[in-house]
Write an enzyme that holds these catalytic residues in place. Structure first.
Site, PDB file in Angstrom:
ATOM      1  N   LYS A 112     -13.203  10.050   2.498  1.00  0.00           N
ATOM      2  CA  LYS A 112     -12.730  11.435   2.393  1.00  0.00           C
ATOM      3  C   LYS A 112     -13.002  11.981   0.998  1.00  0.00           C
ATOM      4  O   LYS A 112     -12.835  13.164   0.755  1.00  0.00           O
ATOM      5  CB  LYS A 112     -11.235  11.500   2.685  1.00  0.00           C
ATOM      6  CG  LYS A 112     -10.885  11.300   4.157  1.00  0.00           C
ATOM      7  CD  LYS A 112      -9.371  11.329   4.321  1.00  0.00           C
ATOM      8  CE  LYS A 112      -8.910  10.890   5.686  1.00  0.00           C
ATOM      9  NZ  LYS A 112      -8.949  11.907   6.710  1.00  0.00           N
ATOM     10  N   THR A 153       0.828  -1.216   0.000  1.00  0.00           N
ATOM     11  CA  THR A 153       0.000   0.000   0.000  1.00  0.00           C
ATOM     12  C   THR A 153       0.858   1.260   0.000  1.00  0.00           C
ATOM     13  O   THR A 153       0.454   2.303  -0.514  1.00  0.00           O
ATOM     14  CB  THR A 153      -0.919  -0.026   1.241  1.00  0.00           C
ATOM     15  OG1 THR A 153      -1.672  -1.238   1.205  1.00  0.00           O
ATOM     16  CG2 THR A 153      -1.872   1.142   1.263  1.00  0.00           C
ATOM     17  N   ARG A 164      -6.397   0.232   0.987  1.00  0.00           N
ATOM     18  CA  ARG A 164      -6.260   0.568   2.409  1.00  0.00           C
ATOM     19  C   ARG A 164      -6.676  -0.642   3.241  1.00  0.00           C
ATOM     20  O   ARG A 164      -7.416  -1.499   2.772  1.00  0.00           O
ATOM     21  CB  ARG A 164      -7.196   1.717   2.797  1.00  0.00           C
ATOM     22  CG  ARG A 164      -7.200   2.918   1.884  1.00  0.00           C
ATOM     23  CD  ARG A 164      -8.452   3.743   2.205  1.00  0.00           C
ATOM     24  NE  ARG A 164      -8.674   4.867   1.329  1.00  0.00           N
ATOM     25  CZ  ARG A 164      -9.319   4.796   0.169  1.00  0.00           C
ATOM     26  NH1 ARG A 164      -9.758   3.635  -0.284  1.00  0.00           N
ATOM     27  NH2 ARG A 164      -9.521   5.870  -0.549  1.00  0.00           N
ATOM     28  N   SER A 176      -2.231   8.635  -1.878  1.00  0.00           N
ATOM     29  CA  SER A 176      -2.328  10.035  -2.325  1.00  0.00           C
ATOM     30  C   SER A 176      -1.054  10.816  -2.022  1.00  0.00           C
ATOM     31  O   SER A 176      -0.912  11.958  -2.465  1.00  0.00           O
ATOM     32  CB  SER A 176      -3.503  10.745  -1.651  1.00  0.00           C
ATOM     33  OG  SER A 176      -4.664   9.974  -1.677  1.00  0.00           O
ATOM     34  N   ALA A 177      -0.173  10.236  -1.206  1.00  0.00           N
ATOM     35  CA  ALA A 177       1.137  10.832  -0.908  1.00  0.00           C
ATOM     36  C   ALA A 177       1.025  12.204  -0.244  1.00  0.00           C
ATOM     37  O   ALA A 177       1.776  13.122  -0.549  1.00  0.00           O
ATOM     38  CB  ALA A 177       1.985  10.908  -2.177  1.00  0.00           C
ATOM     39  N   ILE A 178       0.085  12.310   0.670  1.00  0.00           N
ATOM     40  CA  ILE A 178      -0.100  13.575   1.389  1.00  0.00           C
ATOM     41  C   ILE A 178       0.243  13.368   2.860  1.00  0.00           C
ATOM     42  O   ILE A 178      -0.172  12.374   3.470  1.00  0.00           O
ATOM     43  CB  ILE A 178      -1.565  14.058   1.264  1.00  0.00           C
ATOM     44  CG1 ILE A 178      -1.866  14.373  -0.201  1.00  0.00           C
ATOM     45  CG2 ILE A 178      -1.823  15.278   2.148  1.00  0.00           C
ATOM     46  CD1 ILE A 178      -3.328  14.575  -0.492  1.00  0.00           C
ATOM     47  N   HIS A 186      -0.818  14.462   6.109  1.00  0.00           N
ATOM     48  CA  HIS A 186      -2.004  15.150   6.623  1.00  0.00           C
ATOM     49  C   HIS A 186      -1.722  15.780   7.984  1.00  0.00           C
ATOM     50  O   HIS A 186      -0.883  15.296   8.750  1.00  0.00           O
ATOM     51  CB  HIS A 186      -3.160  14.165   6.771  1.00  0.00           C
ATOM     52  CG  HIS A 186      -3.692  13.665   5.460  1.00  0.00           C
ATOM     53  ND1 HIS A 186      -4.343  14.479   4.567  1.00  0.00           N
ATOM     54  CD2 HIS A 186      -3.671  12.432   4.899  1.00  0.00           C
ATOM     55  CE1 HIS A 186      -4.704  13.768   3.501  1.00  0.00           C
ATOM     56  NE2 HIS A 186      -4.296  12.524   3.674  1.00  0.00           N
TER      57      HIS A 186
HETATM   58  C1  FAD Z   1      -5.970   4.975  -1.860  1.00  0.00           C
HETATM   59  C2  FAD Z   1      -5.102   5.298  -0.688  1.00  0.00           C
HETATM   60  C3  FAD Z   1      -4.759   6.619  -0.392  1.00  0.00           C
HETATM   61  C4  FAD Z   1      -3.971   6.898   0.720  1.00  0.00           C
HETATM   62  N1  FAD Z   1      -3.553   8.179   0.943  1.00  0.00           N
HETATM   63  C5  FAD Z   1      -2.739   8.445   1.981  1.00  0.00           C
HETATM   64  C6  FAD Z   1      -2.228   9.752   2.195  1.00  0.00           C
HETATM   65  O1  FAD Z   1      -2.454  10.661   1.415  1.00  0.00           O
HETATM   66  N2  FAD Z   1      -1.461   9.976   3.285  1.00  0.00           N
HETATM   67  C7  FAD Z   1      -1.164   8.965   4.171  1.00  0.00           C
HETATM   68  O2  FAD Z   1      -0.471   9.220   5.165  1.00  0.00           O
HETATM   69  N3  FAD Z   1      -1.604   7.711   3.976  1.00  0.00           N
HETATM   70  C8  FAD Z   1      -2.369   7.433   2.906  1.00  0.00           C
HETATM   71  N4  FAD Z   1      -2.800   6.167   2.686  1.00  0.00           N
HETATM   72  C9  FAD Z   1      -2.476   5.146   3.679  1.00  0.00           C
HETATM   73  C10 FAD Z   1      -1.040   4.677   3.560  1.00  0.00           C
HETATM   74  O3  FAD Z   1      -0.717   4.365   2.232  1.00  0.00           O
HETATM   75  C11 FAD Z   1      -0.906   3.447   4.456  1.00  0.00           C
HETATM   76  O4  FAD Z   1      -1.326   3.762   5.766  1.00  0.00           O
HETATM   77  C12 FAD Z   1       0.511   2.953   4.536  1.00  0.00           C
HETATM   78  O5  FAD Z   1       1.083   2.802   3.265  1.00  0.00           O
HETATM   79  C13 FAD Z   1       0.505   1.631   5.273  1.00  0.00           C
HETATM   80  O6  FAD Z   1       1.817   1.165   5.322  1.00  0.00           O
HETATM   81  P1  FAD Z   1       2.111  -0.258   5.912  1.00  0.00           P
HETATM   82  O7  FAD Z   1       3.578  -0.352   6.031  1.00  0.00           O
HETATM   83  O8  FAD Z   1       1.280  -0.470   7.134  1.00  0.00           O
HETATM   84  O9  FAD Z   1       1.493  -1.276   4.847  1.00  0.00           O
HETATM   85  P2  FAD Z   1       2.075  -1.791   3.457  1.00  0.00           P
HETATM   86  O10 FAD Z   1       2.740  -0.733   2.684  1.00  0.00           O
HETATM   87  O11 FAD Z   1       0.967  -2.527   2.784  1.00  0.00           O
HETATM   88  O12 FAD Z   1       3.189  -2.810   3.915  1.00  0.00           O
HETATM   89  C14 FAD Z   1       2.892  -4.092   4.398  1.00  0.00           C
HETATM   90  C15 FAD Z   1       3.935  -5.019   3.838  1.00  0.00           C
HETATM   91  O13 FAD Z   1       3.765  -6.290   4.432  1.00  0.00           O
HETATM   92  C16 FAD Z   1       4.130  -7.256   3.477  1.00  0.00           C
HETATM   93  N5  FAD Z   1       3.536  -8.535   3.859  1.00  0.00           N
HETATM   94  C17 FAD Z   1       2.232  -8.829   3.970  1.00  0.00           C
HETATM   95  N6  FAD Z   1       2.074 -10.095   4.366  1.00  0.00           N
HETATM   96  C18 FAD Z   1       3.321 -10.620   4.507  1.00  0.00           C
HETATM   97  C19 FAD Z   1       3.816 -11.897   4.881  1.00  0.00           C
HETATM   98  N7  FAD Z   1       2.995 -12.900   5.202  1.00  0.00           N
HETATM   99  N8  FAD Z   1       5.156 -12.095   4.900  1.00  0.00           N
HETATM  100  C20 FAD Z   1       6.026 -11.082   4.577  1.00  0.00           C
HETATM  101  N9  FAD Z   1       5.594  -9.860   4.211  1.00  0.00           N
HETATM  102  C21 FAD Z   1       4.265  -9.627   4.188  1.00  0.00           C
HETATM  103  C22 FAD Z   1       3.570  -6.704   2.174  1.00  0.00           C
HETATM  104  O14 FAD Z   1       4.234  -7.262   1.053  1.00  0.00           O
HETATM  105  C23 FAD Z   1       3.817  -5.216   2.337  1.00  0.00           C
HETATM  106  O15 FAD Z   1       5.016  -4.793   1.707  1.00  0.00           O
HETATM  107  C24 FAD Z   1      -3.553   5.848   1.566  1.00  0.00           C
HETATM  108  C25 FAD Z   1      -3.867   4.528   1.245  1.00  0.00           C
HETATM  109  C26 FAD Z   1      -4.604   4.256   0.110  1.00  0.00           C
HETATM  110  C27 FAD Z   1      -4.880   2.841  -0.269  1.00  0.00           C
END
Ligand code: FAD
Length: 365
Positions: free
Chosen positions: A293, A79, A356, A84-86, A88
């Site tokens: 949003k 994810t 998300r 949106s790369a903002i 907030h």
């Molecule tokens: C449409 C959209 C718009 C958004 N806009 C914003 C924004 O403007 N500003 C903002 O702050 N946030 C935004 N977000 C939210 C933000 O992108 C996420 O909160 C953030 O990227 C989450 O990061 P993460 O590290 O938790 O998850 P992820 O980036 O999903 O990382 C989880 C990782 O775990 C790995 N994984 C999963 N299962 C396993 C496994 N069994 N074994 C090994 N690896 C595994 C995956 O491969 C992945 O790389 C948005 C999200 C979306 C979808």
């Protein structure tokens, strides 16, 4: 502490790819858990998204043996690369909530953090735009809410003030909320920079390793656990941090890690050519609804323009969770055009979708 946040010319951590023999340089190919050393890790972080990479960066300042693992071929490929790369401010969060606290603290930290990570951050500011009478009536409450969230520089703008700042604002604009603290960031480099500094500071990184299960130490409470990869490697860990995003629920099921659900909420985007960039000067946000949003229109840090996202709830294992669809793109164009006149005529260079984590227990579990 002295190493924290500074670039180390000497890489102290190990980087491995759990790929078939011959698929990567021999020295980087992971084929035996012994390559990681005989001592168990103090912390194994499962998930190298922005959260896991950020945690690895933080932990790399301590004298700990840390391993960051991801099933994908690079960091930040979940994810964290499709959003949106903002950055907030939390102006629209629920006052007093954990989300409000974290967003407030994080948005204050980001300028310094971006400088330390050497990644671009553009404090371009946002405008939440009301385009119906009903939305205009919500502005006063939204301003109060922003102030309760300590975004004290947020203020109401008249339609004329918006047009002055945004000549291409929709002719339907009734007024809005200026949110000066909203910023643009490079979403790809955030994860990469965190991981590179962590690696330089001694964190090991293992990519291409799907964690299929967790063997908790026996008897219960024993200090050593094992993570088991889908191809049978056992990785010893004193502490495991599950930040696997959409994969975190399945991982938690494996160790009885609590009753919560996580399902993908797809967000589709349109990316416009750089020639469309002059159309908007701020991050233009719609007035949100209870469910979403809504579709925003914003520049990117790279000089393009983007519009999105949709909010579509899908089942956990839906392989289409990051696909774009004709219907989704139509909704993005419709939503973006409610804010910006002429958006639909701009040249599109790409579409993408991110998923998300939607959790019925709330944002934080
Ligand atoms: C449409 C959209 C718009 C958004 N806009 C914003 C924004 O403007 N500003 C903002 O702050 N946030 C935004 N977000 C939210 C933000 O992108 C996420 O909160 C953030 O990227 C989450 O990061 P993460 O590290 O938790 O998850 P992820 O980036 O999903 O990382 C989880 C990782 O775990 C790995 N994984 C999963 N299962 C396993 C496994 N069994 N074994 C090994 N690896 C595994 C995956 O491969 C992945 O790389 C948005 C999200 C979306 C979808």
């Amino acid at each position: 502490m002295t190493r924290f946040g500074t670039w180390q010319p000497k890489i102290r951590g190990k980087l491995f790819y759990n790929w078939p023999q011959g698929a990567c340089e021999e020295a980087l190919c992971f084929n035996d858990a012994d390559q990681l050393g005989s001592k168990p890790y103090d912390v194994v972080i499962v998930g190298a998204g922005v959260v896991g990479c950020g945690l690895a960066y933080q932990l790399s300042q301590y004298e700990l043996r840390v391993l960051l693992v991801d099933r994908l071929h690079d960091v930040g490929e979940g994810t964290s690369k499709a959003n949106s790369a903002i950055i907030h401010t939390g102006y629209d969060a629920k006052p007093g909530s954990l989300e409000s606290k974290l967003l407030h603290e994080a948005s204050a930290d980001w300028p310094g953090l971006a400088a330390r990570l050497k990644i671009p951050l553009d404090p371009i500011g946002g405008i939440m735009m009301a385009v119906t009478d009903e939305q205009e009536r919500q502005l006063e409450a939204a301003e109060k809410n922003a102030h309760a969230n300590r975004a004290t520089d947020v203020r109401i703008l008249s339609a004329a003030e918006i047009r002055e700042r945004e000549p291409n604002a929709s002719p339907n604009v009734r007024g809005g909320l200026l949110v000066p603290g909203e910023s643009l960031v490079d979403p790809f480099m955030a994860s990469i920079a965190y991981a590179e500094i962590a690696l330089a500071n001694g964190v090991d990184i293992l990519l291409g390793a799907d964690i299929a299960g967790v063997e908790l130490g026996q008897p219960p409470g024993a200090p050593l656990h094992h993570l088991v990869t889908a191809d049978g490697h056992r990785l010893p860990a004193r502490r495991i941090v599950n930040v696997a995003g959409l994969g975190s629920r399945r991982l938690a099921d494996g160790y009885g890690g609590g009753a919560f659900d996580i399902n993908p909420r797809r967000g589709q985007f349109l990316l416009f050519d750089k020639s469309a960039r002059p159309l908007v000067q701020h991050i233009l946000l719609p007035v949100p609804t209870a469910h979403t949003k809504g579709v925003l229109v914003a520049p990117t840090i790279f000089g393009n323009l983007l519009a999105g996202p949709t909010a579509e709830d899908l089942p956990l294992d839906d392989p289409a969770a990051t696909h774009t669809t004709v219907e989704g793109i139509r909704r993005v164009v419709e939503g973006g055009s409610r804010l910006v006149d002429g958006l639909a005529r701009q040249p599109v260079i790409a579409t993408y979708a991110g998923a998300r984590c939607a959790c019925s227990q709330g944002s934080y579990v």
